[in-house]
Design a protein around this motif. Structure first.
Motif, PDB file in Angstrom:
ATOM      1  N   SER A 188       0.838  -1.199   0.000  1.00 31.08           N
ATOM      2  CA  SER A 188       0.000   0.000   0.000  1.00 31.08           C
ATOM      3  C   SER A 188       0.873   1.249   0.000  1.00 31.08           C
ATOM      4  N   ALA A 207      -0.613  11.185  -6.590  1.00 37.37           N
ATOM      5  CA  ALA A 207      -0.837  10.785  -7.977  1.00 37.37           C
ATOM      6  C   ALA A 207       0.105  11.572  -8.882  1.00 37.37           C
ATOM      7  N   LEU A 256      -2.600   9.947  -2.429  1.00 35.48           N
ATOM      8  CA  LEU A 256      -3.087   8.593  -2.658  1.00 35.48           C
ATOM      9  C   LEU A 256      -3.016   7.797  -1.361  1.00 35.48           C
ATOM     10  N   PRO A 273      -3.994   0.611  -1.914  1.00 37.06           N
ATOM     11  CA  PRO A 273      -3.173  -0.061  -2.931  1.00 37.06           C
ATOM     12  C   PRO A 273      -2.691   0.907  -4.007  1.00 37.06           C
ATOM     13  N   ILE A 274      -1.574   0.577  -4.606  1.00 36.92           N
ATOM     14  CA  ILE A 274      -1.006   1.422  -5.668  1.00 36.92           C
ATOM     15  C   ILE A 274      -1.626   0.985  -6.992  1.00 36.92           C
ATOM     16  N   ASN A 275      -2.624   1.739  -7.430  1.00 35.33           N
ATOM     17  CA  ASN A 275      -3.348   1.400  -8.651  1.00 35.33           C
ATOM     18  C   ASN A 275      -3.071   2.357  -9.801  1.00 35.33           C
ATOM     19  N   GLU A 276      -2.253   3.367  -9.564  1.00 36.39           N
ATOM     20  CA  GLU A 276      -1.887   4.329 -10.603  1.00 36.39           C
ATOM     21  C   GLU A 276      -0.479   4.834 -10.309  1.00 36.39           C
ATOM     22  N   GLN A 279       5.550   3.003 -10.900  1.00 34.70           N
ATOM     23  CA  GLN A 279       4.425   2.508 -11.693  1.00 34.70           C
ATOM     24  C   GLN A 279       3.730   1.369 -10.966  1.00 34.70           C
ATOM     25  N   PRO A 280       2.399   1.244 -11.087  1.00 35.69           N
ATOM     26  CA  PRO A 280       1.686   0.162 -10.397  1.00 35.69           C
ATOM     27  C   PRO A 280       2.048  -1.201 -10.968  1.00 35.69           C
TER      28      PRO A 280
END
Length: 282
Positions: free
Chosen positions: A219, A246, A253, A256-259, A281-282
């Protein structure tokens, strides 16, 4: 290489380049040049057919007078490096040229300038946009190049250009590093030998964060913990700012790292504040 100290001379020199069919790539600097600056020159030269640089230690982006007074200056060396790099024009104004007597106009991105690192350095980004706006008006470049090391600055300038409809394309240049990983910076010259050795903790913390980002289920808070804990291992370092946002909006943010995640850190060593960044990067 044409050295200009007045606005009139700079505009005439740039007009001559344009009359010869050349496009203008611009690299604003505050001098004390290093290989990071020269990489920006090379990037400008790949995005335009001529390169103009400026050397101006901008007083409005310094938080205190002593920091401004101690900023390293070596005009002869800087000019030699720019000449060797193939820069065609160097704009080298005094402060009263950029800020004439009675000057009272500022330019500010009201949200971006006052968040994240802007809280650590109040007024800094207002000084940056105010001077870059003036330099753009004088040079009128087609392309301007800024380093990604100061990621928030890059985003602030892009916002200013967009909002004010400036016909300038902004290009970001990757952070250049010393052999031990420390991001190149003119401020590195002011570090004591002990602080210079300690300063590698910035890049070490970002490397640790990038490695942790590859773990399943990681995360943003995990990333923040890795960075803070790594910085804490260096007794000479004091973490002043840690922003995990972001990459395209600078919004905070969580989870979880989604972007793409931009990490921006500022760390104090004695009286020197250093910054570094990484996009994960995710």
């Amino acid at each position: 290489m044409h050295i200009c100290r007045s606005i009139e001379d700079c505009r005439a020199a740039v007009a001559d380049l344009r009359n010869r069919g050349k496009s203008i790539g611009f690299v604003p600097t505050m001098g004390a040049l290093h290989d990071g600056h020269l990489s920006l020159v090379r990037l400008a030269q790949t995005n335009a057919t001529s390169c103009v640089a400026s050397i101006f230690v901008n007083p409005t982006q310094f938080g205190n007078a002593s920091d401004l007074d101690l900023y390293p200056r070596d005009e002869d060396r800087d000019l030699s490096l720019l000449d060797e790099a193939g820069v065609e024009i160097v704009f080298l104004p005094e402060a009263d040229v950029i800020y004439p007597p009675g000057d009272e106009t500022i330019v500010e991105t009201t949200r971006l300038a006052n968040m994240l690192h802007g809280k650590v350095r109040p007024g800094h980004f207002r000084g940056v946009t105010s001077v870059v706006n003036r330099l753009f008006n004088i040079v009128q470049p087609d392309v301007a190049v800024f380093g990604e090391k100061d990621y928030q600055q890059l985003m602030v300038i892009r916002q200013m250009v967009r909002d004010l409809h400036m016909p300038v394309r902004i290009v970001g240049g990757p952070t250049m590093r010393e052999a031990d990983g420390l991001a190149m910076s003119s401020r590195n010259q002011r570090l004591s030998p002990a602080d210079r050795l300690a300063a590698v903790v910035l890049s070490r913390s970002l490397d640790a964060a990038a490695a942790r980002a590859g773990d399943p289920g990681v995360s943003v808070d995990d990333i923040r913990d890795v960075i803070a804990n790594t910085i804490a291992t260096e007794p000479r370092a004091r973490l002043r700012g840690l922003d995990t946002v972001a990459a395209d909006t600078l919004d905070y943010l969580h989870g979880p790292i989604n972007e793409p995640l931009a990490i921006m850190i500022s760390v104090q060593f004695s009286d020197i504040l250093l910054i570094d960044q990484r996009v994960i990067q995710p």
